[in-house]
Write a protein that holds these residues in place. Sequence first.
Motif, PDB file in Angstrom:
ATOM      1  N   ILE A 233       1.390  -1.076   0.256  1.00 19.18           N
ATOM      2  CA  ILE A 233      -0.242  -0.011   0.480  1.00 19.18           C
ATOM      3  C   ILE A 233       1.530   1.678   0.343  1.00 19.18           C
ATOM      4  CG2 ILE A 233      -1.345   1.399   1.229  1.00 19.18           C
ATOM      5  CD1 ILE A 233      -2.710  -1.341   2.055  1.00 19.18           C
ATOM      6  N   GLN A 234       2.229   1.550   0.960  1.00 23.83           N
ATOM      7  CA  GLN A 234       2.371   2.399   0.760  1.00 23.83           C
ATOM      8  C   GLN A 234       3.742   2.700  -0.301  1.00 23.83           C
ATOM      9  OE1 GLN A 234       5.313   2.559   4.755  1.00 23.83           O
ATOM     10  NE2 GLN A 234       6.373   3.664   3.821  1.00 23.83           N
ATOM     11  N   LYS A 235       4.179   1.546  -1.147  1.00 28.21           N
ATOM     12  CA  LYS A 235       4.462   1.507  -2.044  1.00 28.21           C
ATOM     13  C   LYS A 235       3.834   2.223  -3.097  1.00 28.21           C
ATOM     14  CE  LYS A 235       8.909   0.955  -0.928  1.00 28.21           C
ATOM     15  NZ  LYS A 235       9.711   2.244  -0.811  1.00 28.21           N
ATOM     16  N   LYS A 236       2.238   1.754  -2.926  1.00 27.31           N
ATOM     17  CA  LYS A 236       1.336   1.622  -4.434  1.00 27.31           C
ATOM     18  C   LYS A 236       1.806   3.555  -4.504  1.00 27.31           C
ATOM     19  CE  LYS A 236      -0.044   0.091  -8.076  1.00 27.31           C
ATOM     20  NZ  LYS A 236       0.147  -0.825  -9.215  1.00 27.31           N
ATOM     21  N   ILE A 237       0.964   3.889  -2.980  1.00 25.86           N
ATOM     22  CA  ILE A 237       0.778   5.442  -3.061  1.00 25.86           C
ATOM     23  C   ILE A 237       2.166   6.517  -3.360  1.00 25.86           C
ATOM     24  CG2 ILE A 237       0.049   7.293  -1.657  1.00 25.86           C
ATOM     25  CD1 ILE A 237      -1.215   5.189   0.068  1.00 25.86           C
TER      26      ILE A 237
END
Length: 255
Positions: free
Chosen positions: A35-39
């Motif tokens: 999630i963090q990398k996708k954002i």
Amino acid sequence: MKFSKIPLGILLPIIIITISVLGWVGYWYAGSYYIQKKIEEFNNISVEKISVGGFPFYFNIDAKNIVLKSKQYISTDYLSVKSLAWRFDQIRLETHKPITIGFLNGLSLIFMSNQTTLDFQQQKDANYKIHIFSNKPILKDNIKGYTLALQKINSQITIDNNIKSIIYSEISVSKSPIIVDGMLSPDRRGYLKGELNFNFTNPEDIRNMFTIFNVDIAENPIINLLLINGKITVSFDRGISLIGPVPIGPAPKIK
């Protein structure tokens, strides 16, 4: 105690529970990293800092100094995003910080409230339902510094596969509510098209609402005649915004 002496009926559930717990822990931490990398990879989102919590049943994302860039832009100092760890079709966004909304014509609105909540739900028929609630928000524009204090905003928006939005909203400016309903969608050039119907009891509330968007309708005799009926329709057609038959400016460009 040796494992060989533990009855299989006791050992097997222990092994299954241990594997399940370790698997869930791995899933949650892998999911939070993803999630963090996708954002961070989104080109139209700028975030100063992201943290993910909520273990083991939720993904709670805290974002600081977030800016969403598109035809318009939206920014806030803090945004909380929460979902269940095993399903992403129901998401809640919350902030207690001011929200700045910028438009192409140079107008920016600052939306201030102690708590603004947006609930997002994906339905089985591929429609999306959005519920927005804010208690005692204050709107302020960047051009004239005009301020509008509201009692509440309570809106429901349904978006279908064709990006048509069905809107029902209750906005309280004074003690009497303004009911807004209609359908909106982008046209082929990316301008907003459709209609919004405003039902109200106090015409001054409508004048104040349009003033915050830098649209002065107080001096227009045709619009003032329409306000007497307690109902007006704002339409968006071929890049133009109208109240009844009266053009009031360009339609917002959303694509």
